[in-house]
Design an enzyme around this catalytic site. Structure first.
Site, PDB file in Angstrom:
ATOM      1  CB  SER A 141     -20.035 -50.134 -26.518  1.00 55.39           C
ATOM      2  OG  SER A 141     -19.119 -49.057 -26.446  1.00 55.39           O
ATOM      3  CE1 TYR A 155     -19.665 -49.441 -31.950  1.00 55.67           C
ATOM      4  CE2 TYR A 155     -19.181 -47.777 -30.291  1.00 55.67           C
ATOM      5  CZ  TYR A 155     -19.085 -49.082 -30.749  1.00 55.67           C
ATOM      6  OH  TYR A 155     -18.436 -50.027 -29.988  1.00 55.67           O
ATOM      7  CE  LYS A 159     -21.388 -51.827 -29.977  1.00 55.52           C
ATOM      8  NZ  LYS A 159     -21.364 -53.302 -30.129  1.00 55.52           N
TER       9      LYS A 159
END
Length: 251
Positions: A141, A155, A159
């Site tokens: 991402s 998150y 990532k």
């Protein structure tokens, strides 16, 4: 351009919806066969009718369960030419202050985004080594390269960890003819979760995000699937350890 995917078997995790589903369909259109894995058994039903697709439902976040499911794929379908790890996401979470993050919330995102990729690679990489070639493509991402628009600490951290895992596996597996790369999507409206995130931004924030994208639009699942297909193909035979940002240009 001939991608050389005909009759090759690819495993796609997180296949039930959004980007994962688009990747499965794109691979099939190029003549590949696909083992589609997801925890969402109901969501996989939409793929089960596609020619060349077999579906496998299960939780990939725990090593024992992931290994069992991946070994079942090998037992039933034989040689695997590539692995695409699209499982992950925010697991229904939203951004909140650091002090409010629970241990369970932190680990659930790591389990889905990093652990699942690791456990699947542990099973499929040896099969690719035996064949002398293979492709692994992770879905990281923009949040793995900079702070996350979601505001979710785990998150962004997960990532970033997935980017590190990608580069490490590229170094380890390269001598065996296996390339390992990652596609890092920008903001993509690909499923109900991302649609809710976008709506929650409000108009002013939405305009700010769009202004920060050179192309002045959000991405779609097919934008990401196209990049994944290239990295899975014979045309990407000497590309490894790379993180390909597919984000419309980031200002």
């Amino acid at each position: 351009m001939q991608l050389g995917l005909k009759d090759r078997l690819f495993v796609v995790t997180g296949a039930a919806q959004g980007i994962g589903s688009a990747i499965v369909k794109s691979l099939v259109e190029e003549g590949a066969t696909v083992a589609a894995l997801d925890i969402d058994a109901e969501g996989l039903q939409a793929l089960a009718s596609l020619a060349g697709v077999r579906t496998y439902a299960g939780d990939l976040s725990r090593a024992e369960d992931a290994h069992r499911l991946c070994k079942r794929v090998l037992d039933e379908q034989g040689a695997v030419h590539g692995l695409v790890t699209a499982a992950g996401g925010v697991r229904g979470q939203v951004g909140k202050p650091l002090e409010s993050v629970s241990e369970a919330d932190w680990h659930s995102i790591f389990n889905a985004n990093v652990d699942a990729a690791m456990w699947c690679a542990q099973v499929f990489a040896p099969a690719m080594k035996a064949a002398g070639s293979g492709r692994i493509v992770t879905l990281s991402s923009g949040a793995g390269l900079r702070p996350s628009l979601t505001g979710i600490q785990s998150y962004a951290a997960a990532k970033h960890a997935l980017v590190g895992l990608t580069k490490q596996l590229a170094l380890e597996l390269g001598p065996d003819g296996i390339t390992v790369n990652s596609v890092a999507p920008g903001f993509v409206l690909s499923n109900p979760s991302t649609a809710r995130q976008w709506e929650a931004f409000g108009q002013a924030r939405q305009e700010q995000v769009l202004h920060g994208i050179h192309m002045r639009r959000l991405g779609c699942a097919d934008d990401i699937a196209d990049a994944v297909l290239f990295l899975c193909s014979e045309r990407a035979a000497w590309i490894s350890g790379q993180i390909l940002s597919v984000d419309g240009g980031h200002a």
